[in-house]
Design a protein around this motif. Structure first.
Motif, mmCIF file in Angstrom:
data_model
loop_
_atom_site.group_PDB
_atom_site.id
_atom_site.type_symbol
_atom_site.label_atom_id
_atom_site.label_comp_id
_atom_site.label_asym_id
_atom_site.label_seq_id
_atom_site.Cartn_x
_atom_site.Cartn_y
_atom_site.Cartn_z
ATOM 1 N N ILE A 24 35.355 44.114 -88.381
ATOM 2 C CA ILE A 24 36.623 43.390 -88.215
ATOM 3 C C ILE A 24 36.565 42.641 -86.892
ATOM 4 N N GLN A 25 36.647 41.342 -86.958
ATOM 5 C CA GLN A 25 36.451 40.525 -85.759
ATOM 6 C C GLN A 25 37.733 40.052 -85.094
ATOM 7 N N ARG A 26 38.836 39.968 -85.834
ATOM 8 C CA ARG A 26 40.058 39.390 -85.274
ATOM 9 C C ARG A 26 41.093 40.485 -85.048
ATOM 10 N N ILE A 27 41.169 40.933 -83.799
ATOM 11 C CA ILE A 27 42.125 41.965 -83.415
ATOM 12 C C ILE A 27 42.903 41.458 -82.203
ATOM 13 N N CYS A 28 44.219 41.603 -82.283
ATOM 14 C CA CYS A 28 45.071 41.234 -81.155
ATOM 15 C C CYS A 28 46.032 42.393 -80.882
ATOM 16 N N ALA A 29 46.656 42.357 -79.719
ATOM 17 C CA ALA A 29 47.554 43.446 -79.340
ATOM 18 C C ALA A 29 48.568 42.976 -78.313
ATOM 19 N N PHE A 30 49.651 43.716 -78.259
ATOM 20 C CA PHE A 30 50.636 43.572 -77.189
ATOM 21 C C PHE A 30 50.886 44.956 -76.635
ATOM 22 N N ASP A 31 50.979 45.052 -75.329
ATOM 23 C CA ASP A 31 51.381 46.297 -74.682
ATOM 24 C C ASP A 31 52.360 45.954 -73.576
ATOM 25 N N VAL A 32 53.472 46.655 -73.573
ATOM 26 C CA VAL A 32 54.522 46.383 -72.600
ATOM 27 C C VAL A 32 54.029 46.574 -71.159
ATOM 28 N N TYR A 33 52.986 47.368 -70.980
ATOM 29 C CA TYR A 33 52.468 47.647 -69.632
ATOM 30 C C TYR A 33 51.273 46.783 -69.244
ATOM 31 N N TRP A 34 50.990 45.717 -69.975
ATOM 32 C CA TRP A 34 49.797 44.921 -69.689
ATOM 33 C C TRP A 34 49.758 44.374 -68.266
ATOM 34 N N ASP A 35 50.928 44.153 -67.661
ATOM 35 C CA ASP A 35 50.945 43.629 -66.290
ATOM 36 C C ASP A 35 51.517 44.630 -65.296
ATOM 37 N N ASP A 36 51.622 45.891 -65.699
ATOM 38 C CA ASP A 36 52.126 46.952 -64.838
ATOM 39 C C ASP A 36 51.146 47.188 -63.688
ATOM 40 N N GLU A 45 41.263 45.928 -69.052
ATOM 41 C CA GLU A 45 39.843 46.281 -69.114
ATOM 42 C C GLU A 45 39.462 46.781 -70.504
ATOM 43 N N ARG A 46 40.305 47.641 -71.075
ATOM 44 C CA ARG A 46 40.025 48.160 -72.414
ATOM 45 C C ARG A 46 40.064 47.043 -73.454
ATOM 46 N N ALA A 47 41.017 46.153 -73.333
ATOM 47 C CA ALA A 47 41.103 45.037 -74.274
ATOM 48 C C ALA A 47 39.849 44.169 -74.190
ATOM 49 N N ALA A 48 39.391 43.899 -72.990
ATOM 50 C CA ALA A 48 38.176 43.095 -72.822
ATOM 51 C C ALA A 48 36.967 43.824 -73.408
ATOM 52 N N LYS A 49 36.846 45.103 -73.146
ATOM 53 C CA LYS A 49 35.715 45.880 -73.652
ATOM 54 C C LYS A 49 35.703 45.919 -75.182
ATOM 55 N N ALA A 50 36.879 46.046 -75.795
ATOM 56 C CA ALA A 50 36.980 46.116 -77.256
ATOM 57 C C ALA A 50 37.072 44.730 -77.890
ATOM 58 N N GLN A 51 37.047 43.690 -77.084
ATOM 59 C CA GLN A 51 37.163 42.307 -77.550
ATOM 60 C C GLN A 51 38.456 42.095 -78.334
ATOM 61 N N VAL A 52 39.539 42.612 -77.763
ATOM 62 C CA VAL A 52 40.871 42.481 -78.341
ATOM 63 C C VAL A 52 41.640 41.469 -77.501
ATOM 64 N N ARG A 53 42.265 40.535 -78.160
ATOM 65 C CA ARG A 53 43.041 39.512 -77.458
ATOM 66 C C ARG A 53 44.450 40.036 -77.207
ATOM 67 N N LEU A 54 44.839 40.110 -75.945
ATOM 68 C CA LEU A 54 46.192 40.521 -75.593
ATOM 69 C C LEU A 54 47.135 39.336 -75.707
ATOM 70 N N LEU A 55 48.262 39.553 -76.354
ATOM 71 C CA LEU A 55 49.265 38.509 -76.521
ATOM 72 C C LEU A 55 50.513 38.857 -75.712
ATOM 73 N N ALA A 56 51.369 37.867 -75.529
ATOM 74 C CA ALA A 56 52.508 37.989 -74.621
ATOM 75 C C ALA A 56 53.717 38.711 -75.200
ATOM 76 N N SER A 57 53.774 38.885 -76.523
ATOM 77 C CA SER A 57 54.950 39.530 -77.110
ATOM 78 C C SER A 57 54.593 40.200 -78.431
ATOM 79 N N PRO A 58 55.401 41.178 -78.842
ATOM 80 C CA PRO A 58 55.163 41.788 -80.150
ATOM 81 C C PRO A 58 55.367 40.782 -81.286
#
Length: 69
Positions: A24-36, A45-58
């Motif tokens: 599965i190549q296309r994974i994205c995520a939002f986490d409320v603490y991304w800028d905590d 760091e985990r998102a980069a390692k897992a090649q997951v694109r972090l997005l700005a909102s749910p």
């Protein structure tokens, strides 16, 4: 398939790693603490390692993903 996570803690990180290895190549995520100041660096760091694109909102994740966890 486009997978999305609302929350990118340890479980989502581990699932993403396994799913990437399964093809599965296309994974994205939002986490409320991304800028905590305490947890943000770990999440990014985990998102980069897992090649997951972090997005700005749910809402962004929901609009991009076919499957939402």
């Amino acid at each position: 398939m486009k997978l999305g996570f609302i929350g990118f803690g340890e479980a989502a990180f581990e699932l993403s790693n396994g799913l990437k290895q399964a093809g599965i190549q296309r994974i994205c995520a939002f986490d409320v603490y991304w800028d905590d100041p305490v947890y943000g660096e770990l999440i990014r760091e985990r998102a980069a390692k897992a090649q997951v694109r972090l997005l700005a909102s749910p809402q962004e994740v929901a609009s991009e993903a076919n499957i939402l966890i």
